[in-house]
Design a protein around this motif. Structure first.
Motif, short mmCIF file in Angstrom:
data_model
loop_
_atom_site.label_atom_id
_atom_site.label_comp_id
_atom_site.label_asym_id
_atom_site.label_seq_id
_atom_site.Cartn_x
_atom_site.Cartn_y
_atom_site.Cartn_z
N ALA A 34 0.81 -1.23 0.00
CA ALA A 34 0.00 0.00 0.00
C ALA A 34 0.84 1.27 0.00
O ALA A 34 0.39 2.30 -0.52
N ALA A 35 2.04 1.21 0.55
CA ALA A 35 2.83 2.43 0.68
C ALA A 35 4.31 2.08 0.70
O ALA A 35 4.70 1.00 1.14
N PRO A 36 5.14 3.01 0.25
CA PRO A 36 6.58 2.77 0.30
C PRO A 36 7.07 2.68 1.75
O PRO A 36 6.43 3.22 2.66
N GLN A 37 8.18 2.02 1.93
CA GLN A 37 8.79 1.94 3.25
C GLN A 37 10.27 2.29 3.16
O GLN A 37 10.88 2.18 2.10
N ARG A 38 10.82 2.67 4.28
CA ARG A 38 12.22 3.07 4.34
C ARG A 38 13.10 1.83 4.27
O ARG A 38 12.85 0.83 4.93
N ILE A 39 14.13 1.92 3.42
CA ILE A 39 15.16 0.89 3.37
C ILE A 39 16.52 1.55 3.52
O ILE A 39 16.67 2.76 3.28
N ARG A 40 17.46 0.76 3.90
CA ARG A 40 18.85 1.20 3.95
C ARG A 40 19.63 0.28 3.01
O ARG A 40 19.49 -0.94 3.07
N LEU A 41 20.44 0.88 2.16
CA LEU A 41 21.15 0.14 1.12
C LEU A 41 22.65 0.37 1.27
O LEU A 41 23.09 1.52 1.43
N ASP A 42 23.41 -0.72 1.23
CA ASP A 42 24.87 -0.65 1.18
C ASP A 42 25.30 -1.35 -0.10
O ASP A 42 24.79 -2.43 -0.43
N VAL A 43 26.26 -0.74 -0.79
CA VAL A 43 26.82 -1.35 -1.99
C VAL A 43 28.34 -1.33 -1.82
O VAL A 43 28.92 -0.31 -1.47
N GLU A 44 28.94 -2.47 -2.07
CA GLU A 44 30.39 -2.58 -1.98
C GLU A 44 30.88 -3.28 -3.24
O GLU A 44 30.36 -4.34 -3.61
#
Length: 131
Positions: A34-44
């Protein structure tokens, strides 16, 4: 979560983006759809180091991986639309990073910090490599 190490003998350096917070349409539950949610992304990324093992390369932007472009790429991948699984999102980001031929390996972490009120975060780490 740093997993790669620079390696002068193998001519490799590490490029990373840590803690990129985005709003993502992600999840299998009705409230997640129903709605977007907060994510945390790490890229290495483990990438070629053209000046290794002992040199200093030219101070020229074109010889390095642009981490601003890496952040923009992550934003584009997240903006593609609803994804059911954090694994799928992480795999898509890793595949996108590997499109640069200088990238040998990509490790991507997708974390959902708000999934449970009594948990700091849940998520997945995937790694992909150039064949």
């Amino acid at each position: 979560m740093m997993g790669y190490a620079p390696d002068a003998e193998r001519r490799r350096r590490v490029v990373f983006v840590r803690g990129l917070e985005l709003m993502a349409r992600l999840g299998i539950h009705p409230h997640e759809k129903a709605a977007p949610q907060r994510i945390r992304l790490d890229v290495e990324l483990l990438v070629e180091d053209d000046a290794a093992p002992a040199g200093v390369g030219p101070d020229a932007f074109g010889r390095v991986i642009d981490y601003q472009r890496l952040v923009e790429l992550a934003r584009l991948v997240v903006a593609e639309g609803h994804v059911l699984l954090v694994e799928t999102l992480a795999e898509r980001m890793a595949a996108a990073a590997l499109e640069d031929p200088r990238v040998e390996r990509a490790r991507v972490t997708v974390e959902k910090p708000d999934a449970f009120p009594d948990v700091a975060g849940v998520g997945v780490v995937v790694e992909r490599r150039r064949p």
